[in-house]
Design an enzyme around this catalytic site. Structure first.
Site, short mmCIF file in Angstrom:
data_model
loop_
_atom_site.label_atom_id
_atom_site.label_comp_id
_atom_site.label_asym_id
_atom_site.label_seq_id
_atom_site.Cartn_x
_atom_site.Cartn_y
_atom_site.Cartn_z
N TYR A 1 0.83 -1.21 0.00
CA TYR A 1 0.00 0.00 0.00
C TYR A 1 0.86 1.26 0.00
O TYR A 1 1.53 1.57 0.96
CB TYR A 1 -0.91 0.02 1.23
CG TYR A 1 -1.97 -1.03 1.26
CD1 TYR A 1 -2.33 -1.77 0.13
CD2 TYR A 1 -2.64 -1.33 2.45
CE1 TYR A 1 -3.31 -2.74 0.19
CE2 TYR A 1 -3.63 -2.30 2.51
CZ TYR A 1 -3.95 -3.00 1.38
OH TYR A 1 -4.92 -3.97 1.43
N PRO B 1 -16.61 -21.74 11.77
CA PRO B 1 -16.61 -20.62 12.71
C PRO B 1 -15.22 -20.24 13.21
O PRO B 1 -15.03 -19.14 13.75
CB PRO B 1 -17.50 -21.12 13.86
CG PRO B 1 -17.48 -22.61 13.74
CD PRO B 1 -17.37 -22.89 12.27
#
Length: 321
Positions: free
Chosen positions: A54, A222
């Protein structure tokens, strides 16, 4: 702020909104980035997302800018131990300036070992809490990638590994390789995901929208936290000056946008806030990565925390199609 556990009940506690920092140090200067980071921290935000890429595509940038800004902010505020910090490896052009994504650095063990040291230096920390494989690398065996992540966990340089922009079958293949090698498997999956649905065949390159198969897969796992980027379509839900991305332009989106506006009006919320509430309360639950260039934009996102969609309104949003 509200909180959940990353990677299942035994994982670190994180805020249910994650702050995305892609433009920090490039399109957003350091002073503005510090203001957003301060506001997020003041609001109880603990989960921050960056990457070693980035934003390498901006003029004069290398990809280290966001990590460097976050590192300077953490040092100046003395808050490192209050945060869960995520960064990524695997998508930086190698060598710099080469064609992308054809020449992305990949996920070989030497690359992972080299780049984690760079990210640790940029961030000014001795550990990365969540280290993502940024984009899939079909050239490197998944056993090699998972072994390298396991090595870093064992050395205390990273807390957990995650993957971003992977197909469901590649996630399962990687996790199987981790189990076979006796190393930790992935704890989080990051993918593009929002209320609008892309048209069939829409091309997002190496940053695909989460497929129905992936959503189904995550609903049975999960222990995998689903973190989503571009959930607010970079402002297109609320900013009339921004167009809905081309991949989402079809009649189904028009119907969804109409119902979204109706629900937002009934709740006295913005469309962005309703989208975040829809994601947070969904099955599987989504942990959105929110971007903001100003504190006002961040405050809008923070306003979604605690916003609950009544069952009837959620049904209206989900049953549009």
């Amino acid at each position: 702020m509200e909180y959940t556990n990353l990677g299942g009940p035994g994982g670190p506690r994180v805020s249910t909104l994650c702050l995305g920092t892609l433009p920090f140090g490039t399109r957003i200067d350091e002073a503005a980035a510090f203001a957003v980071l301060d506001r997020f921290h003041e609001a109880g935000g603990t989960f921050i997302d960056t990457a070693n890429t980035y934003a390498f595509w901006e003029p004069g940038a290398t990809g280290a800018e966001s990590e460097l800004v976050i590192g300077r902010w953490m040092r100046s505020r003395g808050v490192r131990d209050e945060l869960v910090l995520a960064t990524k490896v695997g998508a930086l052009p190698d060598p710099p300036g080469s064609a992308w994504p054809e020449c992305a650095e990949g996920l070989s063990a030497p690359v992972i070992r080299r780049e984690v040291e760079k990210s640790l230096r940029n961030l000014g920390t001795d550990r990365i809490d969540l280290y993502y494989a940024h984009i899939d690398d079909r050239r490197t065996p998944v056993a090699e990638t998972m072994g390298a992540f396991g090595e870093l966990v064992g050395a205390g340089k990273i807390g957990r590994a995650g993957c971003s922009n992977f197909a469901a079958w590649r996630i399962e293949e990687s996790r199987g390789a981790a189990v076979a090698a006796g190393v930790p498997d992935y704890a989080a999956v990051q993918q593009r995901y929002t209320y609008l649905r892309p048209r069939p065949g829409a091309d997002f390159g190496v940053n695909p929208h989460a497929s129905e198969e992936l959503i189904d897969y995550l609903g049975t796992r999960p222990e995998l936290t689903f973190t989503a980027y571009t959930t607010q379509l970079t402002g297109a839900y609320t900013d009339p000056g921004k167009e809905v991305p081309e991949q989402y332009r079809h009649q189904g989106s028009e119907r969804r946008l109409k119902v979204l506006a109706e629900v937002a009006a009934e709740l006295g919320a913005t469309a962005n806030q309703v989208v975040l509430a829809w994601a947070l309360g969904g099955e599987p639950p989504v942990l959105p990565i929110v971007g903001a260039s100003t504190t006002a934009q961040l405050d809008e996102s923070l306003g979604a925390v605690g916003l609950r969609l009544p069952a009837e309104l959620r049904k209206r949003l989900d049953d549009v199609d």
